[in-house]
Every structure is written in C-alpha cells, then in structure tokens.
Scaffold this active site. Structure first.
Site, PDB file in Angstrom:
ATOM      1  N   ALA A 155      -5.996  13.277   2.256  1.00  0.00           N
ATOM      2  CA  ALA A 155      -5.233  12.449   1.303  1.00  0.00           C
ATOM      3  C   ALA A 155      -3.745  12.527   1.618  1.00  0.00           C
ATOM      4  CB  ALA A 155      -5.512  12.905  -0.131  1.00  0.00           C
ATOM      5  N   ALA A 174      -8.715  23.473   1.028  1.00  0.00           N
ATOM      6  CA  ALA A 174     -10.007  23.868   1.612  1.00  0.00           C
ATOM      7  C   ALA A 174     -11.110  23.835   0.554  1.00  0.00           C
ATOM      8  CB  ALA A 174      -9.910  25.249   2.270  1.00  0.00           C
ATOM      9  N   PRO A 197      -7.523  20.956  -4.671  1.00  0.00           N
ATOM     10  CA  PRO A 197      -7.615  22.322  -4.148  1.00  0.00           C
ATOM     11  C   PRO A 197      -7.652  22.360  -2.612  1.00  0.00           C
ATOM     12  CG  PRO A 197      -9.460  21.830  -5.646  1.00  0.00           C
ATOM     13  CD  PRO A 197      -8.629  20.600  -5.549  1.00  0.00           C
ATOM     14  N   LYS A 212     -11.524  13.244  -2.979  1.00  0.00           N
ATOM     15  CA  LYS A 212     -12.830  12.560  -2.974  1.00  0.00           C
ATOM     16  C   LYS A 212     -13.978  13.526  -3.257  1.00  0.00           C
ATOM     17  CE  LYS A 212     -14.066  14.423   1.171  1.00  0.00           C
ATOM     18  NZ  LYS A 212     -15.127  15.442   1.329  1.00  0.00           N
ATOM     19  N   ASP A 254     -11.918  11.900   7.478  1.00  0.00           N
ATOM     20  CA  ASP A 254     -11.839  11.558   6.048  1.00  0.00           C
ATOM     21  C   ASP A 254     -10.566  10.778   5.695  1.00  0.00           C
ATOM     22  OD1 ASP A 254     -14.215  12.843   5.603  1.00  0.00           O
ATOM     23  OD2 ASP A 254     -13.318  14.640   4.695  1.00  0.00           O
TER      24      ASP A 254
HETATM   25  P1  ATP Z   1     -12.162  18.270   4.329  1.00  0.00           P
HETATM   26  O1  ATP Z   1     -13.188  18.209   3.271  1.00  0.00           O
HETATM   27  O2  ATP Z   1     -11.392  16.994   4.549  1.00  0.00           O
HETATM   28  O3  ATP Z   1     -12.573  18.918   5.610  1.00  0.00           O
HETATM   29  P2  ATP Z   1     -10.903  20.207   2.651  1.00  0.00           P
HETATM   30  O4  ATP Z   1     -10.627  19.369   1.476  1.00  0.00           O
HETATM   31  O5  ATP Z   1     -12.031  21.168   2.578  1.00  0.00           O
HETATM   32  O6  ATP Z   1     -11.032  19.270   3.898  1.00  0.00           O
HETATM   33  P3  ATP Z   1      -8.112  20.623   3.105  1.00  0.00           P
HETATM   34  O7  ATP Z   1      -7.435  21.170   1.915  1.00  0.00           O
HETATM   35  O8  ATP Z   1      -7.951  19.181   3.385  1.00  0.00           O
HETATM   36  O9  ATP Z   1      -9.634  21.027   3.034  1.00  0.00           O
HETATM   37  O10 ATP Z   1      -7.599  21.404   4.409  1.00  0.00           O
HETATM   38  C1  ATP Z   1      -8.287  22.434   5.052  1.00  0.00           C
HETATM   39  C2  ATP Z   1      -7.329  23.211   5.972  1.00  0.00           C
HETATM   40  O11 ATP Z   1      -6.509  22.326   6.728  1.00  0.00           O
HETATM   41  C3  ATP Z   1      -6.382  24.093   5.201  1.00  0.00           C
HETATM   42  O12 ATP Z   1      -6.898  25.386   5.041  1.00  0.00           O
HETATM   43  C4  ATP Z   1      -5.087  24.073   6.032  1.00  0.00           C
HETATM   44  O13 ATP Z   1      -5.025  25.183   6.887  1.00  0.00           O
HETATM   45  C5  ATP Z   1      -5.171  22.823   6.874  1.00  0.00           C
HETATM   46  N1  ATP Z   1      -4.228  21.743   6.477  1.00  0.00           N
HETATM   47  C6  ATP Z   1      -3.541  20.942   7.292  1.00  0.00           C
HETATM   48  N2  ATP Z   1      -2.809  20.045   6.617  1.00  0.00           N
HETATM   49  C7  ATP Z   1      -3.025  20.259   5.322  1.00  0.00           C
HETATM   50  C8  ATP Z   1      -2.536  19.657   4.128  1.00  0.00           C
HETATM   51  N3  ATP Z   1      -1.659  18.648   4.141  1.00  0.00           N
HETATM   52  N4  ATP Z   1      -3.000  20.132   2.971  1.00  0.00           N
HETATM   53  C9  ATP Z   1      -3.894  21.157   2.957  1.00  0.00           C
HETATM   54  N5  ATP Z   1      -4.358  21.773   4.039  1.00  0.00           N
HETATM   55  C10 ATP Z   1      -3.937  21.343   5.228  1.00  0.00           C
END
Ligand code: ATP
Length: 310
Positions: free
Chosen positions: A113, A105, A103, A17, A145
């Site tokens: 997702a 984080a 990507p 998103k 989210d």
């Molecule tokens: P958001 O914007 O929802 O806070 P993001 O998109 O910035 O998240 P994600 O990739 O969803 O970040 O995840 C952030 C952290 O969560 C990662 O660094 C990882 O340690 C942990 N994590 C837990 N489950 C997952 C997963 N299925 N995929 C990726 N990271 C995950």
C-alpha cells in the site's frame, strides 16, 4: 516532457487488504508461487505524504509498531519513488512521510500500500501524469500485491497475484481484524507450505491442478451476502501460518464464539480476519476480543484504492 512540479505536499491514502480466498499452486522457476486469489481492500489505511525535495528521504511513524520498517532503499515506498523518477526522467527528489495504520508484516499488504501510495503521490507531485496503465506496470514491478493497492475494491488476482480482474461486490462486508505484535515473514510462510506439502501433509489435490477462484466465492461477493461468503472463504497459507502459532487458532475460535460468521488468516498472516453478519455484530465481536486483551479492529470493505486526498 513538460512537468508541472508542485511546491506543496501531496497526501495519498491507500488501503490494506484481506485475501478472502487464496489458492496457492506450485512454485515457478522465478521463485513465485502461482496464485488464485480474491483481494478485498478494507478501511485500514496507510497515509503517504510526498514533500518536494532535492533528495530521496523517508520517515515512518504510525499507530502500529514501525520498528522493523526500513527507511532506506529497502523500503518499498522509496523504491516506488525512485522507479517512477527513473522511468519518467525526473531529476527532483522527494521527502516521503509514511503514517502506518496497517500492521507491519501482518499479511495485509501494508508495504505494498505504501508503494502504491508513493507512486500516486510522486506522480502528482512531479506532474509526470503517467496514467493508470503505466502506473500499474510500475506497481507490478515493485511487488505482486502493489497493483491491487492501486486499484482497491474487490478483485481477482491471478499469476503472482498481480494479474487483476475487478470483481463485482455489492454492499459492504464487516470484518473484525485481530492483529498480532509478532509479524510473520511472507517468504518463510510460503517455504513452510512447500515443506508441509513435501511431507505429504496435504490434501489429495494439493497443490490443486486447476487454480481457479470458486464460483461460489464470486457469487457471494456479487450478492453482497456475508452468510454465503462465510463458508467458502479459504486460505492455502493458513496451515503454514498457524503452525507454531496456537494464538492464531485461538483467535479464530474465539471470534466464532463471540458471533463472527467465519474467520480466516489474511494472506501470509498473522492477522486474523473475522467476517461478521453486520456492523453491530462486528462491534460486539471486536469488544469481546478486546476484553480478552487482544488488539481487535472493526473495518469494512470494499474501499477505494490509492487516492489523492485534500
Ligand atoms: P505482504 O502480505 O504484502 O507480503 P505484509 O503485509 O505481510 O506483506 P509488510 O508490512 O508489507 O508485510 O512488509 C513486510 C516486510 O517488508 C517488513 O518486515 C519490512 O522489513 C519490509 N518493508 C519494506 N517496505 C516497507 C514498508 N513501506 N512498510 C512496511 N514494511 C516494509
């Protein structure tokens, strides 16, 4: 409850998103900030395969760097599977295989997702048939989210972002995403925003008294009008995300120089989302950004939420 277990794997795809608008209020006692946001699901996907198993196991691979993704109970998809099993009284396990396209984080809700996809996949695998309302409840327990990743499309998020109201969005919006090898931690970015505000580096009404999505944002989405959306996109977290990351400011500036209408940091960053007038311009912006050595992807939105494929 009679449950029809499937013996073959279930494949579910869920989208990443962009927060087209993200207003952040003050922090609540539970640690969460009050939000007024507009999510749009875009065509960058997580694929989750749920294989029958007696245990709970998980593996991750993908087009993006997956080194920081946990494969134990810290993984949101694993937590989703176990929460569903516990809630529905399922005694079987699941082997989850996640192919990441979003990507890690990156501020695009990739982990959320995965959780949404795992809920839908396990619900189909185990034949629990919980229905959309109860799946939404479980999603909200897993993370703010996650409900949006279930629903997809374009939606307003209130509360922690999990109180969703679908928003009408006509047509298609073309985005160029500039991804970053170095992720940003969501809690850290919120902390930095609080610190900036505490030090008075804030606007007069920051945090705002009323947390509402501006009507102009909703009108532009409803009209499918990228030109009207461009000047009203906004992200309260952007200041905190670009702090110490001049590369993000440069990506935003270069995107505009190459022809994007406007740019924004998505969620807590560091992914930069550039809105383009049409798909041809988006292709040019993407190519120009790639030529500078960055990773740039052309995606579109809105797209559907987590759904079973095949
Ligand atoms: P958001 O914007 O929802 O806070 P993001 O998109 O910035 O998240 P994600 O990739 O969803 O970040 O995840 C952030 C952290 O969560 C990662 O660094 C990882 O340690 C942990 N994590 C837990 N489950 C997952 C997963 N299925 N995929 C990726 N990271 C995950």
């Amino acid at each position: 409850m009679s449950m029809a277990h499937r013996s073959d794997a279930v494949h579910v795809r869920a989208p990443g998103k962009i927060n087209v608008y993200l207003g952040v209020g003050s922090q609540h006692d539970d640690g969460y900030h009050a939000l007024a946001t507009v999510f749009q699901a875009v065509s960058l996907y997580e694929d989750v395969y749920a294989h029958p198993s007696n245990e709970f196991t998980l593996e991750v691979y993908g087009d993006v760097d997956v080194a920081d993704v946990p494969v134990d109970d810290r993984n949101l998809a694993m937590r989703a599977a176990k929460l569903l099993a516990q809630t529905a009284g399922v005694t079987a396990g699941v082997h989850l295989v996640i192919r990441k396209g979003v990507p890690v984080a990156g501020g695009m809700g990739g982990g959320s997702a995965d959780a949404a996809a795992a809920l839908v996949a396990c619900d189909a695998l185990w034949g629990t048939e919980l229905g959309p309302h109860r799946l939404h409840e479980l999603a909200a327990r897993l993370g703010a989210d996650v409900p949006f990743a279930l629903h997809g499309g374009t939606a307003i998020g209130a509360g922690r972002g999990d109180e969703l109201t679908p928003a009408l969005a006509r047509g298609r919006f073309d985005w160029v995403l500039v991804t970053s090898a170095q992720g940003l931690s969501t809690p850290e970015i919120y902390g930095r925003l609080d610190a900036l505000r505490a030090h008075g580096e804030a606007l007069a009404d920051d945090p705002p008294l009323s947390l509402d999505v501006p009507v102009a944002v909703l009108q532009a989405l409803r009209a499918g009008d990228a030109m009207a959306l461009a000047p009203v996109m906004f992200n309260d977290l952007e200041r905190a995300a670009v702090d110490g990351r001049p590369d993000l400011e440069r990506a935003l500036a270069d995107g505009l120089r190459f022809g994007a209408l406007a740019g924004i940091v998505s969620g807590s960053g560091p992914t930069v989302a550039l809105l383009c007038a049409d798909s041809e311009i988006a292709r040019t912006v993407q190519q120009e950004l790639q030529a500078t050595g960055r990773t740039a992807l052309h995606v579109h939105g809105p797209v559907a939420g987590a759904q079973v494929l095949g």
